[in-house]
Design a protein around this motif. Structure first.
Motif, mmCIF file in Angstrom:
data_model
loop_
_atom_site.group_PDB
_atom_site.id
_atom_site.type_symbol
_atom_site.label_atom_id
_atom_site.label_comp_id
_atom_site.label_asym_id
_atom_site.label_seq_id
_atom_site.Cartn_x
_atom_site.Cartn_y
_atom_site.Cartn_z
ATOM 1 N N MET A 8 0.849 -1.182 0.000
ATOM 2 C CA MET A 8 0.000 0.000 0.000
ATOM 3 C C MET A 8 0.894 1.244 0.000
ATOM 4 O O MET A 8 1.849 1.331 0.751
ATOM 5 C CB MET A 8 -0.888 -0.016 1.242
ATOM 6 C CG MET A 8 -1.786 1.163 1.335
ATOM 7 S SD MET A 8 -2.860 1.265 2.795
ATOM 8 C CE MET A 8 -3.316 -0.391 3.118
ATOM 9 N N SER A 9 0.576 2.182 -0.847
ATOM 10 C CA SER A 9 1.344 3.423 -0.933
ATOM 11 C C SER A 9 1.013 4.338 0.230
ATOM 12 O O SER A 9 -0.127 4.446 0.657
ATOM 13 C CB SER A 9 1.024 4.144 -2.245
ATOM 14 O OG SER A 9 1.444 3.380 -3.328
ATOM 15 N N ARG A 10 2.053 5.010 0.706
ATOM 16 C CA ARG A 10 1.882 5.970 1.798
ATOM 17 C C ARG A 10 1.996 7.373 1.228
ATOM 18 O O ARG A 10 2.916 7.681 0.481
ATOM 19 C CB ARG A 10 2.959 5.759 2.860
ATOM 20 C CG ARG A 10 2.842 4.380 3.487
ATOM 21 C CD ARG A 10 3.648 4.228 4.741
ATOM 22 N NE ARG A 10 3.105 5.131 5.748
ATOM 23 C CZ ARG A 10 3.874 5.922 6.493
ATOM 24 N NH1 ARG A 10 5.169 5.921 6.376
ATOM 25 N NH2 ARG A 10 3.318 6.721 7.390
ATOM 26 N N ILE A 11 1.029 8.217 1.609
ATOM 27 C CA ILE A 11 0.975 9.579 1.086
ATOM 28 C C ILE A 11 0.951 10.570 2.241
ATOM 29 O O ILE A 11 0.130 10.442 3.155
ATOM 30 C CB ILE A 11 -0.267 9.779 0.196
ATOM 31 C CG1 ILE A 11 -0.233 8.806 -0.986
ATOM 32 C CG2 ILE A 11 -0.355 11.221 -0.283
ATOM 33 C CD1 ILE A 11 -1.467 8.844 -1.855
ATOM 34 N N LEU A 12 1.835 11.536 2.184
ATOM 35 C CA LEU A 12 1.849 12.638 3.142
ATOM 36 C C LEU A 12 1.165 13.823 2.497
ATOM 37 O O LEU A 12 1.549 14.261 1.408
ATOM 38 C CB LEU A 12 3.287 13.004 3.529
ATOM 39 C CG LEU A 12 3.473 14.224 4.409
ATOM 40 C CD1 LEU A 12 2.763 14.062 5.747
ATOM 41 C CD2 LEU A 12 4.947 14.519 4.604
ATOM 42 N N ILE A 13 0.138 14.336 3.157
ATOM 43 C CA ILE A 13 -0.606 15.495 2.674
ATOM 44 C C ILE A 13 -0.228 16.687 3.553
ATOM 45 O O ILE A 13 -0.407 16.634 4.768
ATOM 46 C CB ILE A 13 -2.124 15.258 2.767
ATOM 47 C CG1 ILE A 13 -2.518 14.028 1.939
ATOM 48 C CG2 ILE A 13 -2.899 16.493 2.330
ATOM 49 C CD1 ILE A 13 -3.897 13.501 2.264
ATOM 50 N N ILE A 14 0.283 17.733 2.940
ATOM 51 C CA ILE A 14 0.634 18.952 3.672
ATOM 52 C C ILE A 14 -0.274 20.061 3.158
ATOM 53 O O ILE A 14 -0.177 20.472 2.005
ATOM 54 C CB ILE A 14 2.115 19.322 3.497
ATOM 55 C CG1 ILE A 14 3.006 18.158 3.943
ATOM 56 C CG2 ILE A 14 2.441 20.594 4.273
ATOM 57 C CD1 ILE A 14 4.476 18.355 3.642
ATOM 58 N N GLU A 15 -1.169 20.513 4.010
ATOM 59 C CA GLU A 15 -2.162 21.531 3.633
ATOM 60 C C GLU A 15 -2.588 22.279 4.885
ATOM 61 O O GLU A 15 -2.949 21.658 5.883
ATOM 62 C CB GLU A 15 -3.365 20.854 2.972
ATOM 63 C CG GLU A 15 -4.571 21.734 2.773
ATOM 64 C CD GLU A 15 -4.280 22.999 1.995
ATOM 65 O OE1 GLU A 15 -4.606 24.085 2.496
ATOM 66 O OE2 GLU A 15 -3.736 22.913 0.890
ATOM 67 N N ASP A 16 -2.545 23.617 4.839
ATOM 68 C CA ASP A 16 -2.903 24.397 6.022
ATOM 69 C C ASP A 16 -4.410 24.615 6.171
ATOM 70 O O ASP A 16 -4.866 24.994 7.239
ATOM 71 C CB ASP A 16 -2.155 25.726 6.058
ATOM 72 C CG ASP A 16 -2.473 26.616 4.877
ATOM 73 O OD1 ASP A 16 -3.054 26.120 3.899
ATOM 74 O OD2 ASP A 16 -2.122 27.806 4.944
ATOM 75 N N GLU A 17 -5.178 24.379 5.127
ATOM 76 C CA GLU A 17 -6.630 24.502 5.227
ATOM 77 C C GLU A 17 -7.197 23.135 5.638
ATOM 78 O O GLU A 17 -7.197 22.179 4.862
ATOM 79 C CB GLU A 17 -7.234 24.948 3.895
ATOM 80 C CG GLU A 17 -8.701 25.261 4.020
ATOM 81 C CD GLU A 17 -9.283 25.753 2.705
ATOM 82 O OE1 GLU A 17 -10.422 25.345 2.424
ATOM 83 O OE2 GLU A 17 -8.605 26.501 1.990
ATOM 84 N N LYS A 18 -7.677 23.065 6.859
ATOM 85 C CA LYS A 18 -8.089 21.797 7.463
ATOM 86 C C LYS A 18 -9.173 21.072 6.668
ATOM 87 O O LYS A 18 -9.106 19.849 6.491
ATOM 88 C CB LYS A 18 -8.559 22.051 8.897
ATOM 89 C CG LYS A 18 -8.693 20.835 9.730
ATOM 90 C CD LYS A 18 -9.002 21.204 11.177
ATOM 91 C CE LYS A 18 -8.937 19.994 12.062
ATOM 92 N NZ LYS A 18 -9.140 20.330 13.459
ATOM 93 N N ASN A 19 -10.170 21.793 6.179
ATOM 94 C CA ASN A 19 -11.266 21.151 5.443
ATOM 95 C C ASN A 19 -10.788 20.530 4.132
ATOM 96 O O ASN A 19 -11.208 19.427 3.773
ATOM 97 C CB ASN A 19 -12.394 22.138 5.171
ATOM 98 C CG ASN A 19 -13.130 22.532 6.430
ATOM 99 O OD1 ASN A 19 -13.157 21.797 7.403
ATOM 100 N ND2 ASN A 19 -13.715 23.712 6.417
#
Length: 52
Positions: free
Chosen positions: A1-12
């Motif tokens: 399974m691929s692991r993805i890091l999401i970096i985003e300052d807008e929580k929604n």
């Protein structure tokens, strides 16, 4: 399974992307600012790092 890091300052937006990727079967981690995102990227092994 691929692991993805999401970096985003807008929580929604981060939550929306996270839910869609999890629905497709990806293992995700969300960081809500660049500093913690960078630290997570350095501390762990991700297949993809997504910046929004």
């Amino acid at each position: 399974m691929s692991r993805i890091l999401i970096i985003e300052d807008e929580k929604n937006l981060a939550r929306f992307v996270e839910l869609e990727l999890k629905h497709e079967g990806y293992d995700t981690q969300v960081e809500l600012n660049g500093r913690t995102g960078l630290q997570a990227a350095l501390d762990d092994n991700f297949d993809v790092i997504s910046l929004y």
